[in-house]
Structure formats: C-alpha cells, structure tokens
Write a protein that holds these residues in place. Structure first.
Motif, short mmCIF file in Angstrom:
data_model
loop_
_atom_site.label_atom_id
_atom_site.label_comp_id
_atom_site.label_asym_id
_atom_site.label_seq_id
_atom_site.Cartn_x
_atom_site.Cartn_y
_atom_site.Cartn_z
N LEU A 23 -18.38 -36.90 86.46
CA LEU A 23 -19.52 -36.89 85.29
C LEU A 23 -21.06 -37.55 85.90
O LEU A 23 -21.77 -36.87 85.66
CB LEU A 23 -19.17 -37.63 84.13
N ILE A 24 -20.70 -38.68 86.39
CA ILE A 24 -21.89 -39.48 86.96
C ILE A 24 -22.84 -38.92 87.97
O ILE A 24 -23.89 -38.58 88.10
CB ILE A 24 -21.59 -40.70 87.32
N ASN A 25 -21.82 -38.27 88.89
CA ASN A 25 -22.45 -37.51 90.04
C ASN A 25 -22.79 -36.04 89.85
O ASN A 25 -24.18 -35.59 90.27
CB ASN A 25 -21.24 -37.14 91.17
N LYS A 26 -22.54 -35.44 88.77
CA LYS A 26 -23.21 -34.14 88.04
C LYS A 26 -24.47 -34.60 87.46
O LYS A 26 -25.48 -33.68 87.53
CB LYS A 26 -22.32 -33.46 87.10
N GLN A 27 -24.63 -35.60 86.66
CA GLN A 27 -25.90 -36.12 86.16
C GLN A 27 -26.73 -36.65 87.10
O GLN A 27 -28.05 -36.42 87.05
CB GLN A 27 -25.55 -37.22 85.04
N HIS A 29 -26.97 -35.33 90.05
CA HIS A 29 -27.40 -33.93 90.82
C HIS A 29 -28.60 -33.32 89.85
O HIS A 29 -29.56 -32.58 90.28
CB HIS A 29 -26.34 -32.85 91.02
N LEU A 30 -28.27 -33.39 88.46
CA LEU A 30 -29.16 -32.80 87.48
C LEU A 30 -30.47 -33.48 87.63
O LEU A 30 -31.47 -32.92 87.44
CB LEU A 30 -28.43 -32.78 86.14
N LEU A 31 -30.31 -34.85 87.69
CA LEU A 31 -31.66 -35.54 87.89
C LEU A 31 -32.29 -35.13 89.06
O LEU A 31 -33.71 -35.07 88.95
CB LEU A 31 -31.44 -36.97 87.78
N LYS A 32 -31.80 -35.17 90.30
CA LYS A 32 -32.67 -34.84 91.23
C LYS A 32 -33.06 -33.44 91.59
O LYS A 32 -34.29 -32.92 91.91
CB LYS A 32 -31.50 -34.94 92.66
N SER A 34 -33.49 -31.28 88.61
CA SER A 34 -34.49 -30.87 87.51
C SER A 34 -35.19 -32.15 86.90
O SER A 34 -35.80 -31.72 86.26
CB SER A 34 -33.57 -30.10 86.27
N GLY A 35 -34.97 -33.29 87.01
CA GLY A 35 -35.42 -34.53 86.51
C GLY A 35 -34.93 -34.41 85.09
O GLY A 35 -35.47 -35.40 84.57
N LYS A 36 -33.89 -33.99 84.88
CA LYS A 36 -33.38 -34.18 83.62
C LYS A 36 -32.03 -34.61 83.65
O LYS A 36 -31.29 -34.20 84.50
CB LYS A 36 -33.55 -32.86 82.76
N VAL A 37 -31.29 -35.47 82.47
CA VAL A 37 -29.76 -35.56 82.57
C VAL A 37 -29.46 -35.26 81.01
O VAL A 37 -30.15 -35.11 80.16
CB VAL A 37 -29.60 -37.19 82.91
N ASN A 38 -28.20 -35.20 80.78
CA ASN A 38 -27.73 -35.15 79.54
C ASN A 38 -27.33 -36.84 79.12
O ASN A 38 -26.51 -37.47 79.29
CB ASN A 38 -26.10 -34.53 79.54
N VAL A 39 -28.22 -37.22 78.29
CA VAL A 39 -28.32 -38.43 77.95
C VAL A 39 -27.24 -38.65 77.18
O VAL A 39 -26.75 -39.86 77.25
CB VAL A 39 -29.71 -38.92 77.20
N SER A 40 -26.76 -38.05 76.24
CA SER A 40 -25.65 -38.46 75.39
C SER A 40 -24.20 -38.68 76.07
O SER A 40 -23.58 -39.46 75.87
CB SER A 40 -25.31 -37.36 74.42
N LYS A 41 -24.29 -37.90 77.41
CA LYS A 41 -23.03 -38.17 78.38
C LYS A 41 -23.12 -39.49 78.78
O LYS A 41 -22.16 -40.03 78.96
CB LYS A 41 -22.94 -36.77 79.10
N LEU A 42 -24.33 -39.88 79.21
CA LEU A 42 -24.58 -41.11 80.01
C LEU A 42 -24.49 -42.26 79.07
O LEU A 42 -23.77 -43.29 79.22
CB LEU A 42 -25.81 -41.05 80.76
N ASN A 43 -25.04 -42.19 77.95
CA ASN A 43 -24.87 -43.18 76.68
C ASN A 43 -23.32 -43.34 76.55
O ASN A 43 -22.86 -44.52 76.26
CB ASN A 43 -25.59 -42.69 75.62
N TYR A 44 -22.59 -42.29 76.32
CA TYR A 44 -21.09 -42.34 76.16
C TYR A 44 -20.30 -43.34 77.02
O TYR A 44 -19.54 -43.99 76.57
CB TYR A 44 -20.34 -40.94 75.97
N LEU A 45 -20.68 -43.11 78.25
CA LEU A 45 -20.10 -43.94 79.26
C LEU A 45 -20.32 -45.46 79.15
O LEU A 45 -19.30 -46.44 79.35
CB LEU A 45 -20.44 -43.56 80.66
#
Length: 80
Positions: A23-27, A29-32, A34-45
């Motif tokens: 999950l962290i690696n996917k986020q 990758h998305l950040l690198k 597109s410059g975006k992440v799924n904030v709710s998934k990161l907050n959940y962790l």
C-alpha cells in the motif's frame, strides 16, 4: 520502510506487513508519477490501533513509529 520490511505480522493488525508495504509503495508510486496520493489510505495507516502502530508495537519500534507519525501529521496539516 526499513523497520517495516524487517517486521513480522501483528495478530492485532488487520493488515499483514506485506500488504502494508504494498500500500505504501503504491502511494509512493502515485505520488512520483502524478503528484497525488490517496490521502484516506495513508491516514488509515496512522490511526490509533491501525496497521502501522500495531506492527510497530509487535516488533519493538514504537519510538520510531511515533516520530514517523508526528512527521506524517505535520506534512498532512499543510495539505488538509
């Protein structure tokens, strides 16, 4: 990630270490890409008794987790 990758699963976490790393690696990758992440998934962790805290407690790196959570909260405060 170094602490997480050498950790064992916690019976209290609803996610296994491998799934948490993915999950962290996917986020990341998305950040690198597109410059975006799924904030709710990161907050959940980082919620109390969520995967990262439970894994950290099970594997003896609570102090490091607390520092990481503080940094995460500080960064998220800039965007939310």
């Amino acid at each position: 990630m170094a602490y997480l990758e050498k950790s064992e699963d916690s019976i209290w976490s609803d996610m296994e270490v491998d799934a948490t790393v993915k999950l962290i690696n996917k986020q990341l990758h998305l950040l690198k890409s597109s410059g975006k992440v799924n904030v709710s998934k990161l907050n959940y962790l980082f919620l109390p008794t969520a995967p990262l805290q439970e894994i950290a407690m099970e594997n003896g790196w609570v102090d490091e987790y607390l520092k990481l959570a503080e940094q995460f909260d500080s960064h998220m405060a800039k965007y939310c």
